[in-house]
Scaffold this motif. Sequence first.
Motif, PDB file in Angstrom:
ATOM      1  N   LYS A  77      31.563   3.859-130.104  1.00  0.00           N
ATOM      2  CA  LYS A  77      30.251   3.436-129.625  1.00  0.00           C
ATOM      3  C   LYS A  77      29.741   2.240-130.426  1.00  0.00           C
ATOM      4  N   ILE A  80      31.461  -0.791-129.197  1.00  0.00           N
ATOM      5  CA  ILE A  80      30.907  -1.188-127.898  1.00  0.00           C
ATOM      6  C   ILE A  80      29.543  -1.853-128.083  1.00  0.00           C
ATOM      7  N   ASP A  81      28.693  -1.225-128.882  1.00  0.00           N
ATOM      8  CA  ASP A  81      27.349  -1.762-129.088  1.00  0.00           C
ATOM      9  C   ASP A  81      27.377  -3.132-129.766  1.00  0.00           C
ATOM     10  N   ASP A  82      28.370  -3.362-130.607  1.00  0.00           N
ATOM     11  CA  ASP A  82      28.493  -4.649-131.303  1.00  0.00           C
ATOM     12  C   ASP A  82      29.198  -5.703-130.461  1.00  0.00           C
ATOM     13  N   GLY A  83      29.627  -5.326-129.239  1.00  0.00           N
ATOM     14  CA  GLY A  83      30.275  -6.273-128.349  1.00  0.00           C
ATOM     15  C   GLY A  83      31.723  -6.566-128.700  1.00  0.00           C
ATOM     16  N   ILE A  85      34.327  -4.386-128.249  1.00  0.00           N
ATOM     17  CA  ILE A  85      35.096  -3.902-127.108  1.00  0.00           C
ATOM     18  C   ILE A  85      34.130  -3.549-125.992  1.00  0.00           C
ATOM     19  N   SER A  86      34.649  -3.441-124.776  1.00  0.00           N
ATOM     20  CA  SER A  86      33.835  -2.980-123.652  1.00  0.00           C
ATOM     21  C   SER A  86      34.023  -1.480-123.492  1.00  0.00           C
ATOM     22  N   GLU A  87      33.209  -0.853-122.664  1.00  0.00           N
ATOM     23  CA  GLU A  87      33.353   0.585-122.417  1.00  0.00           C
ATOM     24  C   GLU A  87      34.733   0.911-121.851  1.00  0.00           C
ATOM     25  N   SER A  88      35.274   0.019-121.028  1.00  0.00           N
ATOM     26  CA  SER A  88      36.593   0.250-120.432  1.00  0.00           C
ATOM     27  C   SER A  88      37.717   0.102-121.449  1.00  0.00           C
ATOM     28  N   GLU A  89      37.402  -0.410-122.623  1.00  0.00           N
ATOM     29  CA  GLU A  89      38.403  -0.601-123.671  1.00  0.00           C
ATOM     30  C   GLU A  89      38.297   0.454-124.775  1.00  0.00           C
ATOM     31  N   ALA A  90      37.535   1.510-124.521  1.00  0.00           N
ATOM     32  CA  ALA A  90      37.374   2.579-125.511  1.00  0.00           C
ATOM     33  C   ALA A  90      38.621   3.458-125.483  1.00  0.00           C
ATOM     34  N   GLN A 120      33.428   7.400-121.380  1.00  0.00           N
ATOM     35  CA  GLN A 120      34.501   6.610-120.772  1.00  0.00           C
ATOM     36  C   GLN A 120      35.766   6.586-121.623  1.00  0.00           C
TER      37      GLN A 120
END
Length: 302
Positions: A77, A80-83, A85-90, A120
């Motif tokens: 998370k 993701i929040d820091d940009g 990775i994207s949610e789809s890259e988790a 995700q």
Amino acid sequence: DYLERLVSDGCNMIFSTSYNYGVTTKELAQKYPEVQFCMATCSNANEEPYLKNYHTFMGAIYQGRYAAGVAAGMKLKELIDDGIISESEAKIGYVGAYPYAEVISGYTAFLLGARSVVPQAVMTVKYTNSWNDPTIESQVAKALIDRGCDVISQHSDSTAPATTAEDNGVWQVGYNNDMIAAAPNASLVSPRIDWGIYVTEAVQAVIDGKEIPADWCKGYADGAVYLSPLNEKIAAEGTQEAIDKAAEALKNGELFVFGGPLKGVSPDGEKIEVAEGDHFPEQEEASAPSWQYIIEGCNVVQ
């Protein structure tokens, strides 16, 4: 041979500590009825012949795996929040020993813990076919990192996944031991079993002249499962609070790791569906893990 030596040395309690020893240990229990044999990570005490001097035990490690998965989810998370990775890259990578229920149960619980934070999140699993082989564990970890996994975890016995994660700039969740010393810039936390809880109870039973339970399993509520100290230096903000919340829910029975709705398919094609409001009774009826189903979003690769 080693078990026979312990008997000949006069030991009246013997603890076996690997799943692979189960058949032999039970055979020796039949041979030496005056000796108490306690077998970890196996459940054949529940099978005929039933012996008063043969016992199996295991911690509900899937609970610890779930809580450790929360730590992994918090890190994803943060990325993701820091940009970054994207949610789809988790993506999570998991170094598994064998396609046994014990391993599958663990990595499923880990993924479910991560998904409690990042729904995700997906996971790729690759087996080493060994409990302890640092070279292969490192190779498997690197292969998972090359697939884009930003968090690596394991059901294997060396620190190789941790050091490989550190060498490649990703994060890691260990198993059995605190791996922060081996990978201080990668290892977040490790789920562990306090075997002393069982050993103390079993020995005290013999001292008191009482029977040892045939099959034993305890978890968070009894202190038999716990996490190593969190690596606060690299963990996402709020991780300890999130872990504590999950642990409390596991302790008081508010949270069932394998709660519905949940679907999966075993390696041999058997399907399971857990309805909403219900849960799979993992390690409730026997000490050995029995969840052996691959859930959606979990990809096993060769």
